[in-house]
Design a protein around this motif. Structure first.
Motif, PDB file in Angstrom:
ATOM      1  N   THR A  64      -1.899   3.512  19.730  1.00 13.61           N
ATOM      2  CA  THR A  64      -1.807   3.527  18.267  1.00 13.61           C
ATOM      3  C   THR A  64      -3.199   3.403  17.670  1.00 13.61           C
ATOM      4  OG1 THR A  64      -1.398   1.144  18.265  1.00 13.61           O
ATOM      5  CG2 THR A  64       0.541   2.582  18.173  1.00 13.61           C
ATOM      6  N   VAL A  65      -3.512   4.324  16.761  1.00 14.68           N
ATOM      7  CA  VAL A  65      -4.837   4.412  16.162  1.00 14.68           C
ATOM      8  C   VAL A  65      -4.672   4.400  14.646  1.00 14.68           C
ATOM      9  CG1 VAL A  65      -6.937   5.811  15.986  1.00 14.68           C
ATOM     10  CG2 VAL A  65      -5.617   5.807  18.124  1.00 14.68           C
ATOM     11  N   LEU A  66      -5.470   3.579  13.978  1.00 18.79           N
ATOM     12  CA  LEU A  66      -5.422   3.492  12.517  1.00 18.79           C
ATOM     13  C   LEU A  66      -6.808   3.760  11.953  1.00 18.79           C
ATOM     14  CD1 LEU A  66      -3.802   2.785   9.946  1.00 18.79           C
ATOM     15  CD2 LEU A  66      -4.425   0.384  10.343  1.00 18.79           C
ATOM     16  N   ASP A  67      -6.896   4.739  11.062  1.00 19.42           N
ATOM     17  CA  ASP A  67      -8.144   5.072  10.378  1.00 19.42           C
ATOM     18  C   ASP A  67      -8.007   4.594   8.939  1.00 19.42           C
ATOM     19  OD1 ASP A  67     -10.556   6.129   9.504  1.00 19.42           O
ATOM     20  OD2 ASP A  67      -9.858   8.199   9.494  1.00 19.42           O
ATOM     21  N   ILE A  68      -8.675   3.492   8.611  1.00 16.40           N
ATOM     22  CA  ILE A  68      -8.588   2.911   7.269  1.00 16.40           C
ATOM     23  C   ILE A  68      -9.716   3.474   6.415  1.00 16.40           C
ATOM     24  CG2 ILE A  68      -8.648   0.794   5.918  1.00 16.40           C
ATOM     25  CD1 ILE A  68      -7.676  -0.697   8.410  1.00 16.40           C
ATOM     26  N   GLY A  69      -9.350   3.970   5.238  1.00 16.10           N
ATOM     27  CA  GLY A  69     -10.332   4.625   4.376  1.00 16.10           C
ATOM     28  C   GLY A  69     -10.581   6.026   4.885  1.00 16.10           C
ATOM     29  N   ALA A  70      -9.517   6.752   5.124  1.00 17.40           N
ATOM     30  CA  ALA A  70      -9.584   8.069   5.761  1.00 17.40           C
ATOM     31  C   ALA A  70     -10.335   9.104   4.937  1.00 17.40           C
ATOM     32  CB  ALA A  70      -8.171   8.572   6.056  1.00 17.40           C
ATOM     33  N   GLY A  71     -10.561   8.844   3.668  1.00 19.77           N
ATOM     34  CA  GLY A  71     -11.275   9.810   2.833  1.00 19.77           C
ATOM     35  C   GLY A  71     -10.534  11.127   2.801  1.00 19.77           C
ATOM     36  N   GLU A  72     -11.267  12.205   2.962  1.00 21.40           N
ATOM     37  CA  GLU A  72     -10.669  13.537   2.943  1.00 21.40           C
ATOM     38  C   GLU A  72     -10.170  13.976   4.314  1.00 21.40           C
ATOM     39  OE1 GLU A  72     -13.099  16.349   0.727  1.00 21.40           O
ATOM     40  OE2 GLU A  72     -13.838  14.690  -0.486  1.00 21.40           O
ATOM     41  N   GLY A  73     -10.212  13.077   5.290  1.00 24.04           N
ATOM     42  CA  GLY A  73      -9.565  13.316   6.575  1.00 24.04           C
ATOM     43  C   GLY A  73     -10.370  14.062   7.616  1.00 24.04           C
ATOM     44  N   ILE A  74     -11.665  14.188   7.444  1.00 27.77           N
ATOM     45  CA  ILE A  74     -12.466  14.926   8.431  1.00 27.77           C
ATOM     46  C   ILE A  74     -12.408  14.239   9.794  1.00 27.77           C
ATOM     47  CG2 ILE A  74     -14.799  15.698   9.041  1.00 27.77           C
ATOM     48  CD1 ILE A  74     -15.263  15.975   5.949  1.00 27.77           C
ATOM     49  N   THR A  75     -12.650  12.945   9.827  1.00 28.08           N
ATOM     50  CA  THR A  75     -12.608  12.202  11.087  1.00 28.08           C
ATOM     51  C   THR A  75     -11.172  12.075  11.574  1.00 28.08           C
ATOM     52  OG1 THR A  75     -14.594  10.997  10.415  1.00 28.08           O
ATOM     53  CG2 THR A  75     -13.310  10.058  12.234  1.00 28.08           C
ATOM     54  N   LEU A  76     -10.237  11.863  10.684  1.00 25.71           N
ATOM     55  CA  LEU A  76      -8.827  11.764  11.032  1.00 25.71           C
ATOM     56  C   LEU A  76      -8.347  13.054  11.704  1.00 25.71           C
ATOM     57  CD1 LEU A  76      -6.291   9.997  10.865  1.00 25.71           C
ATOM     58  CD2 LEU A  76      -5.904  10.937   8.579  1.00 25.71           C
ATOM     59  N   VAL A 110      -8.508   0.135  15.464  1.00 21.67           N
ATOM     60  CA  VAL A 110      -8.681   0.411  14.035  1.00 21.67           C
ATOM     61  C   VAL A 110     -10.096   0.933  13.814  1.00 21.67           C
ATOM     62  CG1 VAL A 110      -8.868  -0.636  11.746  1.00 21.67           C
ATOM     63  CG2 VAL A 110      -7.029  -1.353  13.288  1.00 21.67           C
ATOM     64  N   PHE A 111     -10.185   1.996  13.027  1.00 17.70           N
ATOM     65  CA  PHE A 111     -11.482   2.534  12.622  1.00 17.70           C
ATOM     66  C   PHE A 111     -11.700   2.223  11.151  1.00 17.70           C
ATOM     67  CE2 PHE A 111     -10.589   4.957  16.383  1.00 17.70           C
ATOM     68  CZ  PHE A 111     -11.823   5.079  16.978  1.00 17.70           C
ATOM     69  N   LEU A 112     -12.854   1.644  10.846  1.00 25.69           N
ATOM     70  CA  LEU A 112     -13.281   1.353   9.479  1.00 25.69           C
ATOM     71  C   LEU A 112     -14.647   2.028   9.337  1.00 25.69           C
ATOM     72  CD1 LEU A 112     -12.246  -0.340   7.051  1.00 25.69           C
ATOM     73  CD2 LEU A 112     -13.719  -2.184   7.863  1.00 25.69           C
ATOM     74  N   MET A 113     -14.600   3.312   9.019  1.00 22.76           N
ATOM     75  CA  MET A 113     -15.796   4.158   9.055  1.00 22.76           C
ATOM     76  C   MET A 113     -16.360   4.341   7.650  1.00 22.76           C
ATOM     77  SD  MET A 113     -15.798   5.374  12.398  1.00 22.76           S
ATOM     78  CE  MET A 113     -16.418   7.026  12.420  1.00 22.76           C
ATOM     79  N   GLU A 114     -17.496   3.702   7.419  1.00 20.73           N
ATOM     80  CA  GLU A 114     -18.187   3.772   6.126  1.00 20.73           C
ATOM     81  C   GLU A 114     -17.256   3.391   4.980  1.00 20.73           C
ATOM     82  OE1 GLU A 114     -20.909   7.045   5.631  1.00 20.73           O
ATOM     83  OE2 GLU A 114     -21.171   7.210   7.801  1.00 20.73           O
ATOM     84  N   VAL A 115     -16.625   2.233   5.159  1.00 17.00           N
ATOM     85  CA  VAL A 115     -15.703   1.683   4.164  1.00 17.00           C
ATOM     86  C   VAL A 115     -16.140   0.296   3.724  1.00 17.00           C
ATOM     87  CG1 VAL A 115     -13.318   0.900   3.780  1.00 17.00           C
ATOM     88  CG2 VAL A 115     -13.742   3.027   5.024  1.00 17.00           C
ATOM     89  N   ILE A 116     -16.585  -0.537   4.654  1.00 19.80           N
ATOM     90  CA  ILE A 116     -16.835  -1.947   4.363  1.00 19.80           C
ATOM     91  C   ILE A 116     -17.851  -2.138   3.240  1.00 19.80           C
ATOM     92  CG2 ILE A 116     -18.627  -2.349   6.113  1.00 19.80           C
ATOM     93  CD1 ILE A 116     -16.991  -5.058   6.625  1.00 19.80           C
ATOM     94  N   GLU A 117     -18.781  -1.206   3.085  1.00 18.98           N
ATOM     95  CA  GLU A 117     -19.794  -1.326   2.034  1.00 18.98           C
ATOM     96  C   GLU A 117     -19.218  -1.121   0.634  1.00 18.98           C
ATOM     97  OE1 GLU A 117     -19.808   2.905   3.534  1.00 18.98           O
ATOM     98  OE2 GLU A 117     -19.715   0.921   4.455  1.00 18.98           O
ATOM     99  N   HIS A 118     -17.983  -0.635   0.551  1.00 19.52           N
ATOM    100  CA  HIS A 118     -17.320  -0.414  -0.743  1.00 19.52           C
ATOM    101  C   HIS A 118     -16.440  -1.595  -1.157  1.00 19.52           C
ATOM    102  CE1 HIS A 118     -18.377   3.870  -0.959  1.00 19.52           C
ATOM    103  NE2 HIS A 118     -18.240   3.853   0.358  1.00 19.52           N
ATOM    104  N   LEU A 119     -16.248  -2.560  -0.282  1.00 22.97           N
ATOM    105  CA  LEU A 119     -15.259  -3.607  -0.501  1.00 22.97           C
ATOM    106  C   LEU A 119     -15.809  -4.797  -1.286  1.00 22.97           C
ATOM    107  CD1 LEU A 119     -13.593  -3.670   3.018  1.00 22.97           C
ATOM    108  CD2 LEU A 119     -12.951  -2.321   0.999  1.00 22.97           C
ATOM    109  N   THR A 120     -15.025  -5.246  -2.249  1.00 27.39           N
ATOM    110  CA  THR A 120     -15.388  -6.446  -3.005  1.00 27.39           C
ATOM    111  C   THR A 120     -14.975  -7.713  -2.260  1.00 27.39           C
ATOM    112  OG1 THR A 120     -13.326  -6.307  -4.247  1.00 27.39           O
ATOM    113  CG2 THR A 120     -15.285  -5.303  -5.249  1.00 27.39           C
ATOM    114  N   ARG A 121     -13.991  -7.612  -1.378  1.00 28.11           N
ATOM    115  CA  ARG A 121     -13.502  -8.767  -0.612  1.00 28.11           C
ATOM    116  C   ARG A 121     -13.414  -8.418   0.879  1.00 28.11           C
ATOM    117  NH1 ARG A 121     -10.517 -12.530  -3.593  1.00 28.11           N
ATOM    118  NH2 ARG A 121     -10.995 -13.858  -1.835  1.00 28.11           N
TER     119      ARG A 121
END
Length: 182
Positions: free
Chosen positions: A39-51, A101-112
Motif C-alpha cells: 500500500t502506497v500513499l502519495d500525500i499532496g499529489a498535485g497534478e499527479g505526475i509522480t503518482l 507514504v510519500f510527502l513530496m515537496e509538501v511539508i514546506e507548505h504546511l502551517t501545522r
C-alpha cells in the motif's frame, strides 16, 4: 495583484534541467519502495505526475493519491490516477494500513507540520516508512535565474517554511520516527 498559476504539468512538459531534476527526484524516491510494500500513499499529489509514475512502475500495488485542491484531483483523475480530495491533517485512511507514504515537496507548505506528521504516523503500518522530499528554495531561485527562467524564479510557491535536514530530523524524532536514509 494575484499571480498567475504555474501549472506543474506545463512546467514538466518543458525539456531541460527542470524535468531532469524532477525525474531524478522521483526515481530516487521510488527506489525506496520495497517489494513488500503493498500500500502506497502519495500525500499532496498535485497534478499527479509522480503518482502516475508510481502507478506505471508498481501496477500491482494499492496506490492512492490525496490532494486538498479539487482542481488537482480533477487533473489527476483525467490522467488515470486513483486520487481523493482530502485533508492532510485528517487523512481518509484507516489506522496502520499504509506501508509507505510519500510527502513530496509538501511539508514546506504546511502551517501545522507536527499535526501532519502525527497523522501520517497514525496511518503507517508497523514498520511502515515515510519518504519526505523538500526543496532548497534559495538554490532553486538561483538556478532559475541562471537559466533565465525569471517568471519561475519570482513565483511565490506558497512556502510557509524553508526546511533544513536537521529541522526535519528533529520533527520526525519528536513524533516517533527513526531516520534510516537522508
Amino acid at each position: 495583484p494575484e499571480q498567475e498559476t504555474i501549472w506543474q504539468r506545463k512546467q514538466y512538459a518543458k525539456p531541460g534541467l527542470g524535468r531532469w531534476l524532477w525525474n531524478r527526484r522521483d526515481e530516487l524516491a521510488l527506489n525506496l519502495v520495497r517489494p513488500s510494500d503493498r500500500t502506497v500513499l502519495d500525500i499532496g499529489a498535485g497534478e499527479g505526475i509522480t503518482l502516475e509514475k508510481m502507478q506505471q512502475r508498481f501496477p500491482a500495488r494499492n496506490i492512492l493519491g490525496i490532494d486538498s485542491q479539487l482542481e488537482n484531483v480533477r487533473i489527476c483523475r483525467q490522467c488515470g490516477c486513483r486520487v481523493q480530495q482530502g485533508d492532510l491533517y485528517h487523512l481518509p485512511v484507516r489506522q496502520q494500513c499504509i506501508d509507505i507514504v510519500f510527502l513530496m515537496e509538501v511539508i514546506e507548505h504546511l502551517t501545522r507540520p507536527e499535526l501532519a506528521i502525527r497523522e501520517i504516523h497514525r496511518v503507517l503500518a508497523p514498520r511502515g516508512r515515510l519518504v519526505i522530499v523538500f526543496p532548497n528554495d534559495s538554490v532553486f531561485k538561483l538556478a532559475r535565474l541562471m537559466t533565465l527562467r525569471f517568471r519561475e524564479a519570482m513565483y511565490d510557491p506558497g512556502h510557509v517554511r524553508q526546511w533544513t535536514p536537521r529541522a526535519i530530523r528533529n520533527l520526525l524524532h519528536e513524533h516517533g520516527f527513526a531516520i534510516t536514509y537522508s
